[in-house]
Design an enzyme around this catalytic site. Structure first.
Site, PDB file in Angstrom:
ATOM      1  N   THR A   1       0.444   4.279  -8.472  1.00 57.33           N
ATOM      2  CA  THR A   1       1.126   4.617  -7.221  1.00 57.33           C
ATOM      3  C   THR A   1       0.595   3.662  -6.165  1.00 57.33           C
ATOM      4  OG1 THR A   1       1.181   6.939  -7.861  1.00 57.33           O
ATOM      5  CG2 THR A   1       1.602   6.437  -5.549  1.00 57.33           C
TER       6      THR A   1
ATOM      7  N   LYS B   1       8.743   8.066  -5.605  1.00 58.89           N
ATOM      8  CA  LYS B   1       7.467   8.777  -5.782  1.00 58.89           C
ATOM      9  C   LYS B   1       6.928   9.286  -4.443  1.00 58.89           C
ATOM     10  CE  LYS B   1       3.261   9.718  -7.373  1.00 58.89           C
ATOM     11  NZ  LYS B   1       2.902  10.681  -8.376  1.00 58.89           N
TER      12      LYS B   1
ATOM     13  N   LYS C   1      -3.648  10.149  -0.263  1.00 60.74           N
ATOM     14  CA  LYS C   1      -3.264   8.755  -0.545  1.00 60.74           C
ATOM     15  C   LYS C   1      -1.744   8.614  -0.523  1.00 60.74           C
ATOM     16  CE  LYS C   1      -2.806   5.501  -4.330  1.00 60.74           C
ATOM     17  NZ  LYS C   1      -3.003   5.163  -5.727  1.00 60.74           N
TER      18      LYS C   1
HETATM   19  P1  NAD Z   1      -8.738   6.174 -11.951  1.00 59.22           P
HETATM   20  O1  NAD Z   1      -9.524   5.772 -10.746  1.00 59.22           O
HETATM   21  O2  NAD Z   1      -9.270   7.213 -12.876  1.00 59.22           O
HETATM   22  O3  NAD Z   1      -8.384   4.869 -12.828  1.00 59.22           O
HETATM   23  C1  NAD Z   1      -8.202   3.572 -12.325  1.00 59.22           C
HETATM   24  C2  NAD Z   1      -8.888   2.610 -13.281  1.00 59.22           C
HETATM   25  O4  NAD Z   1      -8.642   1.261 -12.848  1.00 59.22           O
HETATM   26  C3  NAD Z   1     -10.411   2.783 -13.317  1.00 59.22           C
HETATM   27  O5  NAD Z   1     -10.832   3.045 -14.634  1.00 59.22           O
HETATM   28  C4  NAD Z   1     -10.946   1.452 -12.780  1.00 59.22           C
HETATM   29  O6  NAD Z   1     -12.163   1.033 -13.387  1.00 59.22           O
HETATM   30  C5  NAD Z   1      -9.811   0.511 -13.146  1.00 59.22           C
HETATM   31  N1  NAD Z   1      -9.811  -0.731 -12.380  1.00 59.22           N
HETATM   32  C6  NAD Z   1     -10.052  -0.889 -11.048  1.00 59.22           C
HETATM   33  N2  NAD Z   1      -9.951  -2.196 -10.726  1.00 59.22           N
HETATM   34  C7  NAD Z   1      -9.644  -2.862 -11.870  1.00 59.22           C
HETATM   35  C8  NAD Z   1      -9.425  -4.225 -12.182  1.00 59.22           C
HETATM   36  N3  NAD Z   1      -9.492  -5.172 -11.238  1.00 59.22           N
HETATM   37  N4  NAD Z   1      -9.124  -4.561 -13.458  1.00 59.22           N
HETATM   38  C9  NAD Z   1      -9.067  -3.595 -14.427  1.00 59.22           C
HETATM   39  N5  NAD Z   1      -9.261  -2.288 -14.189  1.00 59.22           N
HETATM   40  C10 NAD Z   1      -9.547  -1.927 -12.928  1.00 59.22           C
HETATM   41  O7  NAD Z   1      -7.298   6.623 -11.386  1.00 59.22           O
HETATM   42  P2  NAD Z   1      -6.177   7.487 -12.153  1.00 59.22           P
HETATM   43  O8  NAD Z   1      -6.352   8.911 -11.823  1.00 59.22           O
HETATM   44  O9  NAD Z   1      -6.100   7.032 -13.577  1.00 59.22           O
HETATM   45  O10 NAD Z   1      -4.872   6.987 -11.367  1.00 59.22           O
HETATM   46  C11 NAD Z   1      -4.287   5.709 -11.599  1.00 59.22           C
HETATM   47  C12 NAD Z   1      -3.051   5.583 -10.739  1.00 59.22           C
HETATM   48  O11 NAD Z   1      -2.134   6.638 -11.062  1.00 59.22           O
HETATM   49  C13 NAD Z   1      -3.311   5.690  -9.240  1.00 59.22           C
HETATM   50  O12 NAD Z   1      -2.504   4.749  -8.580  1.00 59.22           O
HETATM   51  C14 NAD Z   1      -2.940   7.125  -8.916  1.00 59.22           C
HETATM   52  O13 NAD Z   1      -2.513   7.279  -7.561  1.00 59.22           O
HETATM   53  C15 NAD Z   1      -1.796   7.362  -9.883  1.00 59.22           C
HETATM   54  N6  NAD Z   1      -1.586   8.774 -10.252  1.00 59.22           N
HETATM   55  C16 NAD Z   1      -2.660   9.565 -10.572  1.00 59.22           C
HETATM   56  C17 NAD Z   1      -2.426  10.906 -10.918  1.00 59.22           C
HETATM   57  C18 NAD Z   1      -3.573  11.819 -11.282  1.00 59.22           C
HETATM   58  O14 NAD Z   1      -3.365  13.035 -11.375  1.00 59.22           O
HETATM   59  N7  NAD Z   1      -4.783  11.295 -11.521  1.00 59.22           N
HETATM   60  C19 NAD Z   1      -1.124  11.412 -10.938  1.00 59.22           C
HETATM   61  C20 NAD Z   1      -0.051  10.566 -10.642  1.00 59.22           C
HETATM   62  C21 NAD Z   1      -0.318   9.246 -10.300  1.00 59.22           C
END
Ligand code: NAD
Length: 297
Positions: free
Chosen positions: A93, A168, A243
């Site tokens: 997102t 979204k 966010k």
């Molecule tokens: P998270 O923080 O658990 O995962 C993000 C991952 O990206 C981490 O493991 C981090 O190490 C990695 N990362 C950061 N910089 C990086 C780079 N330069 N290269 C490679 N990897 C890198 O977050 P999440 O909960 O998995 O969410 C991911 C996305 O999905 C977000 O944009 C969030 O808004 C969206 N989202 C999350 C949810 C939820 O319930 N968690 C629901 C819908 C949407």
């Protein structure tokens, strides 16, 4: 196991959402080269040493990253490494502006692109029941559709690049505002002496019904099981709601859209997360917040 042409997939961002999504693709028989700066790729994923290495030779590269800035820097690294005709599909997102900038750069490099944010949370990612809202070209959508069918139960092609992120943030602006008003209504009902179960029985079958009330009731012990029944452990964290509300306000400002209720919801979640006890709690913990307040705070 659903069968589709075996693809070579690069997956970047193995966090709460990305890891189970990537594993579901690998379990369905696709070859998934995966990379994260912090987390090690779990079997049956193939660990790559860098984002560029995960992207090399892939038919589709999927990114699942924290925000637009990180997406832009990862995209700058992987676009030159991808083969022409491959598709870059971002499921994070992010702000609409970053989604459009990445789509533009990828198109110039001869790649297809999709912005495909998800709803359904961590349970949806593990269970393969996410909903994808997708922006981008028809051809790229057709290529990635079999993968959406593995990771999710529904993929809506919303329009051109940016349309997925737009859908979204509009959805989540409605969700944030609806959760707040559902919580304040429960707190008002308490003070009026109305039983919470009766309140649920009426509203969930009347014109005040919503997903927040019916499927994710913020009152413990009332309605279906929800984070309220687990001491408001997320679920969907208030921080993530904030966010998304901020992204909606940013997008509204960029197109001069009047969104007063969305703006107020953003202010309330901002205060809840940064000044009160909302950080790390589920976004439905607005109910205990309202319970303890009067009209002057
Ligand atoms: P998270 O923080 O658990 O995962 C993000 C991952 O990206 C981490 O493991 C981090 O190490 C990695 N990362 C950061 N910089 C990086 C780079 N330069 N290269 C490679 N990897 C890198 O977050 P999440 O909960 O998995 O969410 C991911 C996305 O999905 C977000 O944009 C969030 O808004 C969206 N989202 C999350 C949810 C939820 O319930 N968690 C629901 C819908 C949407």
């Amino acid at each position: 196991m659903r069968r589709s042409r075996q693809m070579k997939i690069g997956f970047i961002g193995l966090g709460n959402m990305g890891m189970p999504m990537a594993i579901n693709l690998a379990k369905a028989g696709h070859e998934v080269q995966a990379f994260d700066v912090a987390n090690k790729a779990e079997a049956p994923l193939i660990a790559a040493d860098s984002a560029a290495q995960a992207a090399e030779g892939a038919d589709v590269v999927i990114t699942m990253l924290p925000n637009g800035q990180i997406l832009r820097s990862v995209a700058a690294e992987i676009i030159p490494a991808m083969q022409r005709g491959a598709v870059l599909c971002d499921c994070s997102t992010v702000d609409v502006e970053s989604a459009l900038a990445v789509a533009d750069d990828a198109k110039k490099a001869g790649l297809g692109t999709l912005d495909a944010p998800v709803s359904g949370g961590i349970a949806g990612a593990s269970g393969g029941t996410l909903t994808f809202m997708v922006g981008g070209g028809d051809e790229a959508f057709a290529t990635v559709k079999p993968l959406f069918e593995i990771m999710g139960q529904k993929a809506v092609h919303c329009g051109a690049a940016g349309a997925g992120q737009s859908a979204k943030i509009c959805n989540n602006m409605i969700l944030g505002a609806t959760m707040i008003v559902t919580c304040e209504a429960f707190a008002l009902a308490d003070k009026l002496g109305l039983d919470r179960q009766k309140m649920f029985d009426v509203v969930s079958t009347s014109s005040g019904y919503s997903w927040s009330m019916n499927a994710y009731c913020p009152a413990p012990g009332v309605g279906p099981q929800s984070p309220a029944d687990n001491d408001y452990k997320p679920g969907f964290a208030a921080d993530l709601m904030l966010k998304d509300l901020k992204l909606a306000q940013q997008a509204a400002a960029s197109v001069d859209a009047d969104t007063p209720v969305g703006a107020l919801a953003t202010q309330l979640y901002d205060r809840f997360v940064t000044e009160e006890d909302g950080a790390g709690r589920d976004f439905s913990a607005m109910l205990p917040r309202f319970e303890t307040r009067g009209r002057n705070g």
